[in-house]
Enzyme design. Structure first.
Site, PDB file in Angstrom:
ATOM      1  N   LEU A  53       0.809  -1.217   0.000  1.00 18.46           N
ATOM      2  CA  LEU A  53       0.000   0.000   0.000  1.00 18.46           C
ATOM      3  C   LEU A  53       0.841   1.265   0.000  1.00 18.46           C
ATOM      4  CD1 LEU A  53      -2.544  -1.095   2.793  1.00 18.46           C
ATOM      5  CD2 LEU A  53      -2.565  -1.675   0.350  1.00 18.46           C
ATOM      6  N   TYR A 103       2.157  11.567 -11.574  1.00 22.09           N
ATOM      7  CA  TYR A 103       1.642  10.596 -10.612  1.00 22.09           C
ATOM      8  C   TYR A 103       1.137   9.346 -11.334  1.00 22.09           C
ATOM      9  CZ  TYR A 103      -1.413   8.460  -7.097  1.00 22.09           C
ATOM     10  OH  TYR A 103      -2.020   7.578  -6.242  1.00 22.09           O
ATOM     11  N   LYS A 107       2.521   5.383 -11.197  1.00 20.04           N
ATOM     12  CA  LYS A 107       1.658   4.259 -10.845  1.00 20.04           C
ATOM     13  C   LYS A 107       1.641   3.215 -11.963  1.00 20.04           C
ATOM     14  CE  LYS A 107      -0.063   4.977  -6.728  1.00 20.04           C
ATOM     15  NZ  LYS A 107       0.186   3.999  -5.640  1.00 20.04           N
ATOM     16  N   ASN A 132     -11.428   7.413  -5.936  1.00 21.24           N
ATOM     17  CA  ASN A 132     -11.310   8.222  -4.712  1.00 21.24           C
ATOM     18  C   ASN A 132     -11.813   7.418  -3.515  1.00 21.24           C
ATOM     19  OD1 ASN A 132     -10.608  11.116  -5.684  1.00 21.24           O
ATOM     20  ND2 ASN A 132     -12.246  10.455  -7.058  1.00 21.24           N
ATOM     21  N   PRO A 281     -43.383  14.314  39.961  1.00 18.17           N
ATOM     22  CA  PRO A 281     -44.363  13.465  40.649  1.00 18.17           C
ATOM     23  C   PRO A 281     -45.730  14.136  40.738  1.00 18.17           C
ATOM     24  CG  PRO A 281     -42.269  13.373  41.790  1.00 18.17           C
ATOM     25  CD  PRO A 281     -42.124  14.435  40.737  1.00 18.17           C
ATOM     26  N   GLY A 282     -46.779  13.373  40.437  1.00 21.45           N
ATOM     27  CA  GLY A 282     -48.146  13.866  40.516  1.00 21.45           C
ATOM     28  C   GLY A 282     -48.627  14.611  39.293  1.00 21.45           C
TER      29      GLY A 282
END
Length: 372
Positions: A53, A103, A107, A132, A281-282
């Protein structure tokens, strides 16, 4: 199995090493630019599979393209030949290899080395011309435009969209890893001389920018991206990985009074709205009914009593609920309903409704469950 991973601290390398370990592979030789060069000799002697890689895609000088992508590949293959090691070699190339730029040329030169190596040694080679690739741990302004957009938008920085109609082909890191594992197991996806990741996504640059911006806006809108769409789901996961570490949390607007509080959590156009209701409560809340709007109540803490009365009936139906036993109670249409805290602590209820509240059409009509 001994697995050699060159470029193991790069974007794809980090993800691959983590997934290999997830799957039980423990003998992983990680090789990076910082590694002692002598290790490469040892690793190429002992490895059973090579993930190559390592590479250069944004050098300071143009000549580094050839040195990093062709030169290092040549060295790796020479060492494998020296040790007469015919371990399969997987290399990450790029779709740029089809183009006439420095590039792409570097490659393409590395690819040719692999093809010649195969002819010379008959060792298996898997060459992937990746588009990509995006996902967690990628680098902004380096790996992919997705990383740059996610990083900048999460930090309120400007992004640049020169041509919104440019079509991008994207590939998610998890899909890359799935394919690489298949190759490791001897079953790569091939198209002619090359291997491919079978799952890719196409999107225009302008649409990509708009979508990632919507992820940031979702906090204030309380919305959730469309997880039915595979690309949106993957992009949202990627965006979250770029959040600043001091910005993981965000506040919600709590509507507080002497009865307790009511806070919207999530609003969606197609999956309804989720809110958190806290009653002292209530306290009794509700005493209304709906034509079409329907709800689900889930008490997660405290003790409550949910009461129902059909509009044309005097019969009162009661469901006692508690955080000690999680139970969802459906609130059907045409029934006046209320929930009262009958315990001694706050009653906390998660409430789902099938549609976000619309002040122009609230579909909520006051009617006491227990008429006075």
């Amino acid at each position: 199995m001994n697995i050699l991973v060159t470029g193991s601290n790069g974007f794809i390398g980090k993800n691959l090493v983590a997934e290999l370990r997830n799957r039980g592979y423990t003998n992983i030789f990680e090789y990076t630019r910082e590694s002692n060069p002598s290790l490469l000799d040892k690793y190429t002697k002992e490895c059973d599979f090579v993930f190559h890689l390592a590479g250069i895609n944004r050098p300071k000088e143009e000549k580094e393209f050839l040195e990093g992508n062709f030169g290092f590949t040549s060295k790796l293959l020479e060492l494998l030949k020296k040790h007469e090691n015919k371990a399969p070699v997987l290399i990450t190339s790029s779709t740029q290899a089809e183009l006439d730029n420095p590039y792409g040329q570097s490659k393409k030169a590395a690819e040719d080395l692999l093809f010649n190596y195969y002819k010379e040694t008959d060792a298996k080679v898997y060459i992937y011309r990746l588009p990509n690739v995006f996902g967690k741990w990628s680098k902004p302004n380096y790996n992919t435009v997705v990383a740059t957009f996610c990083y900048n938008i999460a930090r309120n920085l400007e992004i640049q969209v020169n041509d919104p109609n440019v079509e991008l082909t994207l590939c998610y890191i998890d899909d890359v890893l799935e394919e690489f594992i298949r190759a490791l197991e001897g079953n790569p996806t091939k198209q002619g001389d090359f291997c491919v990741v079978p799952v890719t996504h196409n999107i225009k640059l302008g649409e990509l920018a708009k979508l990632i911006k919507s992820f940031k806006e979702s906090r204030t809108k309380l919305s959730i991206p469309n997880m039915d769409d595979p690309l949106t789901k993957k992009l949202y996961s990627t965006y979250l990985s770029f959040l600043p570490e001091d910005d993981f949390a965000y506040d919600l607007k709590m509507n507080i009074d002497n009865r307790g509080s009511f806070t919207e959590f999530i609003r969606t156009s197609d999956r309804g709205q989720v809110s958190i209701n806290i009653s002292k409560p209530g306290i009794t809340k509700g005493n209304h009914w709906h034509h079409t709007k329907n709800e689900k109540f889930l008490v997660v803490s405290g003790e409550g009593l949910i009461r129902f009365r059909k509009l044309d009936s005097d019969e009162i139906i009661e469901y006692r609920v508690s955080g000690e036993k999680l139970q969802v109670v459906d609130i059907p249409t045409g029934y006046s309903h209320s929930i009262v805290n009958v315990g001694e602590t706050d009653l906390v209820t998660v409430m789902w409704v099938n549609e976000p509240f619309d002040p122009e059409k609230p579909d909520t009509y006051f009617l006491e469950v227990e008429p006075k």
